[in-house]
Write a protein that holds these residues in place. Structure first.
Motif, PDB file in Angstrom:
ATOM      1  N   THR A  45       0.855  -1.184   0.000  1.00  0.00           N
ATOM      2  CA  THR A  45       0.000   0.000   0.000  1.00  0.00           C
ATOM      3  C   THR A  45       0.886   1.227   0.000  1.00  0.00           C
ATOM      4  N   VAL A  46       0.323   2.327  -0.457  1.00  0.00           N
ATOM      5  CA  VAL A  46       1.038   3.593  -0.430  1.00  0.00           C
ATOM      6  C   VAL A  46       0.131   4.633   0.206  1.00  0.00           C
ATOM      7  N   THR A  47       0.747   5.457   1.046  1.00  0.00           N
ATOM      8  CA  THR A  47       0.049   6.591   1.644  1.00  0.00           C
ATOM      9  C   THR A  47       0.811   7.852   1.298  1.00  0.00           C
ATOM     10  N   THR A  48       0.113   8.961   1.331  1.00  0.00           N
ATOM     11  CA  THR A  48       0.747  10.259   1.100  1.00  0.00           C
ATOM     12  C   THR A  48       0.396  11.160   2.281  1.00  0.00           C
ATOM     13  N   PRO A  49       1.221  11.114   3.331  1.00  0.00           N
ATOM     14  CA  PRO A  49       0.946  11.956   4.493  1.00  0.00           C
ATOM     15  C   PRO A  49       0.984  13.447   4.170  1.00  0.00           C
ATOM     16  N   SER A  50       1.652  13.806   3.088  1.00  0.00           N
ATOM     17  CA  SER A  50       1.645  15.176   2.579  1.00  0.00           C
ATOM     18  C   SER A  50       1.866  15.091   1.076  1.00  0.00           C
ATOM     19  N   PRO A  51       1.608  16.165   0.333  1.00  0.00           N
ATOM     20  CA  PRO A  51       1.828  16.117  -1.116  1.00  0.00           C
ATOM     21  C   PRO A  51       3.286  15.856  -1.514  1.00  0.00           C
ATOM     22  N   SER A  52       4.224  16.079  -0.593  1.00  0.00           N
ATOM     23  CA  SER A  52       5.632  15.894  -0.933  1.00  0.00           C
ATOM     24  C   SER A  52       6.225  14.602  -0.388  1.00  0.00           C
ATOM     25  N   VAL A  53       5.423  13.782   0.294  1.00  0.00           N
ATOM     26  CA  VAL A  53       5.916  12.542   0.889  1.00  0.00           C
ATOM     27  C   VAL A  53       4.966  11.397   0.550  1.00  0.00           C
ATOM     28  N   ALA A  54       5.542  10.259   0.192  1.00  0.00           N
ATOM     29  CA  ALA A  54       4.775   9.026  -0.021  1.00  0.00           C
ATOM     30  C   ALA A  54       5.481   7.918   0.745  1.00  0.00           C
ATOM     31  N   VAL A  55       4.686   7.002   1.307  1.00  0.00           N
ATOM     32  CA  VAL A  55       5.257   5.903   2.076  1.00  0.00           C
ATOM     33  C   VAL A  55       4.667   4.597   1.557  1.00  0.00           C
ATOM     34  N   PHE A  56       5.547   3.677   1.138  1.00  0.00           N
ATOM     35  CA  PHE A  56       5.145   2.346   0.689  1.00  0.00           C
ATOM     36  C   PHE A  56       5.336   1.374   1.839  1.00  0.00           C
ATOM     37  N   ARG A  57       4.332   0.494   2.062  1.00  0.00           N
ATOM     38  CA  ARG A  57       4.419  -0.559   3.079  1.00  0.00           C
ATOM     39  C   ARG A  57       3.880  -1.845   2.474  1.00  0.00           C
ATOM     40  N   ASP A  58       4.418  -2.977   2.938  1.00  0.00           N
ATOM     41  CA  ASP A  58       3.894  -4.256   2.483  1.00  0.00           C
ATOM     42  C   ASP A  58       3.743  -5.219   3.656  1.00  0.00           C
ATOM     43  N   SER A  59       3.169  -6.379   3.382  1.00  0.00           N
ATOM     44  CA  SER A  59       2.910  -7.363   4.432  1.00  0.00           C
ATOM     45  C   SER A  59       4.189  -8.017   4.950  1.00  0.00           C
ATOM     46  N   ALA A  60       5.305  -7.883   4.238  1.00  0.00           N
ATOM     47  CA  ALA A  60       6.585  -8.433   4.688  1.00  0.00           C
ATOM     48  C   ALA A  60       7.285  -7.502   5.675  1.00  0.00           C
ATOM     49  N   GLY A  61       6.710  -6.330   5.913  1.00  0.00           N
ATOM     50  CA  GLY A  61       7.307  -5.382   6.846  1.00  0.00           C
ATOM     51  C   GLY A  61       8.196  -4.338   6.204  1.00  0.00           C
ATOM     52  N   HIS A  62       8.310  -4.342   4.874  1.00  0.00           N
ATOM     53  CA  HIS A  62       9.115  -3.326   4.194  1.00  0.00           C
ATOM     54  C   HIS A  62       8.415  -1.974   4.286  1.00  0.00           C
ATOM     55  N   ILE A  63       9.183  -0.946   4.534  1.00  0.00           N
ATOM     56  CA  ILE A  63       8.681   0.428   4.536  1.00  0.00           C
ATOM     57  C   ILE A  63       9.701   1.275   3.787  1.00  0.00           C
ATOM     58  N   VAL A  64       9.228   1.995   2.770  1.00  0.00           N
ATOM     59  CA  VAL A  64      10.110   2.881   1.998  1.00  0.00           C
ATOM     60  C   VAL A  64       9.453   4.254   1.951  1.00  0.00           C
ATOM     61  N   ARG A  65      10.206   5.258   2.335  1.00  0.00           N
ATOM     62  CA  ARG A  65       9.718   6.637   2.297  1.00  0.00           C
ATOM     63  C   ARG A  65      10.271   7.303   1.041  1.00  0.00           C
ATOM     64  N   PHE A  66       9.396   7.972   0.312  1.00  0.00           N
ATOM     65  CA  PHE A  66       9.754   8.681  -0.908  1.00  0.00           C
ATOM     66  C   PHE A  66       9.470  10.172  -0.726  1.00  0.00           C
ATOM     67  N   HIS A  67      10.232  11.010  -1.403  1.00  0.00           N
ATOM     68  CA  HIS A  67       9.929  12.437  -1.426  1.00  0.00           C
ATOM     69  C   HIS A  67       9.717  12.880  -2.873  1.00  0.00           C
ATOM     70  N   ALA A  68       8.830  13.846  -3.036  1.00  0.00           N
ATOM     71  CA  ALA A  68       8.446  14.329  -4.363  1.00  0.00           C
ATOM     72  C   ALA A  68       9.589  15.074  -5.032  1.00  0.00           C
ATOM     73  N   ARG A  69       9.561  15.007  -6.354  1.00  0.00           N
ATOM     74  CA  ARG A  69      10.486  15.785  -7.185  1.00  0.00           C
ATOM     75  C   ARG A  69       9.659  16.843  -7.895  1.00  0.00           C
ATOM     76  N   PRO A  70       9.465  18.019  -7.282  1.00  0.00           N
ATOM     77  CA  PRO A  70       8.610  19.050  -7.877  1.00  0.00           C
ATOM     78  C   PRO A  70       9.017  19.378  -9.304  1.00  0.00           C
ATOM     79  N   GLY A  71       8.037  19.431 -10.178  1.00  0.00           N
ATOM     80  CA  GLY A  71       8.270  19.783 -11.573  1.00  0.00           C
ATOM     81  C   GLY A  71       8.771  18.640 -12.439  1.00  0.00           C
ATOM     82  N   ALA A  72       9.051  17.484 -11.854  1.00  0.00           N
ATOM     83  CA  ALA A  72       9.563  16.340 -12.646  1.00  0.00           C
ATOM     84  C   ALA A  72       8.492  15.872 -13.621  1.00  0.00           C
ATOM     85  N   THR A  73       8.925  15.496 -14.800  1.00  0.00           N
ATOM     86  CA  THR A  73       8.009  14.994 -15.830  1.00  0.00           C
ATOM     87  C   THR A  73       8.371  13.593 -16.297  1.00  0.00           C
ATOM     88  N   SER A  74       9.397  13.010 -15.674  1.00  0.00           N
ATOM     89  CA  SER A  74       9.793  11.650 -16.022  1.00  0.00           C
ATOM     90  C   SER A  74      10.646  11.081 -14.894  1.00  0.00           C
TER      91      SER A  74
END
Length: 130
Positions: free
Chosen positions: A95-124
């Protein structure tokens, strides 16, 4: 047919409510690698999480959620450009959540958690996985 048109044809039947990350652009008609199927053109997942298939084939580095490109705060791989041990390949369901427009967090049933941050203006994506 260009890659963008082929991508949407191949991913057009994604189950509603499921986001699918597929970075890159493929020469193979069966394996698109760029873009993402979206709930809507600018939809971001709910704060309680939306089903998400994270593309892991070349390691865990980037994600596209809605119209926003994100990069992992701490990229993960096995040192050879593959996902680390314990991760699915080419995808990891979770699953993925977006606690804010600039942060996304991926979680899975295996316990993996990955935090991502937005790249403003990115098109690819920064890197196309091959």
């Amino acid at each position: 047919m260009n890659c963008r048109a082929r991508r949407w044809l191949l991913l057009g039947c994604v189950v509603p409510g499921v986001l699918l990350l597929v970075p890159g652009c493929s020469s193979s008609r069966d394996t698109p690698r760029e873009g993402a199927a979206r709930l809507s053109s600018s939809a971001l997942p709910a704060s309680n999480g939306s089903p998400y298939s994270l593309y892991t084939h070349c390691g865990i580095r980037e994600a596209r959620i809605g119209d926003t490109y994100f990069v992992a705060d701490r990229p993960l791989d096995d040192g050879q450009g593959n996902p680390p041990p314990g991760w699915g390949n080419p995808y990891q369901a979770g699953t993925v959540t977006t606690p804010s427009p600039s942060v996304a967090v991926f979680r899975d049933s295996a316990g993996h958690i990955v935090r991502f941050h937005a790249r403003p203006g990115a098109t690819s994506f920064l890197t196309i996985c091959s």
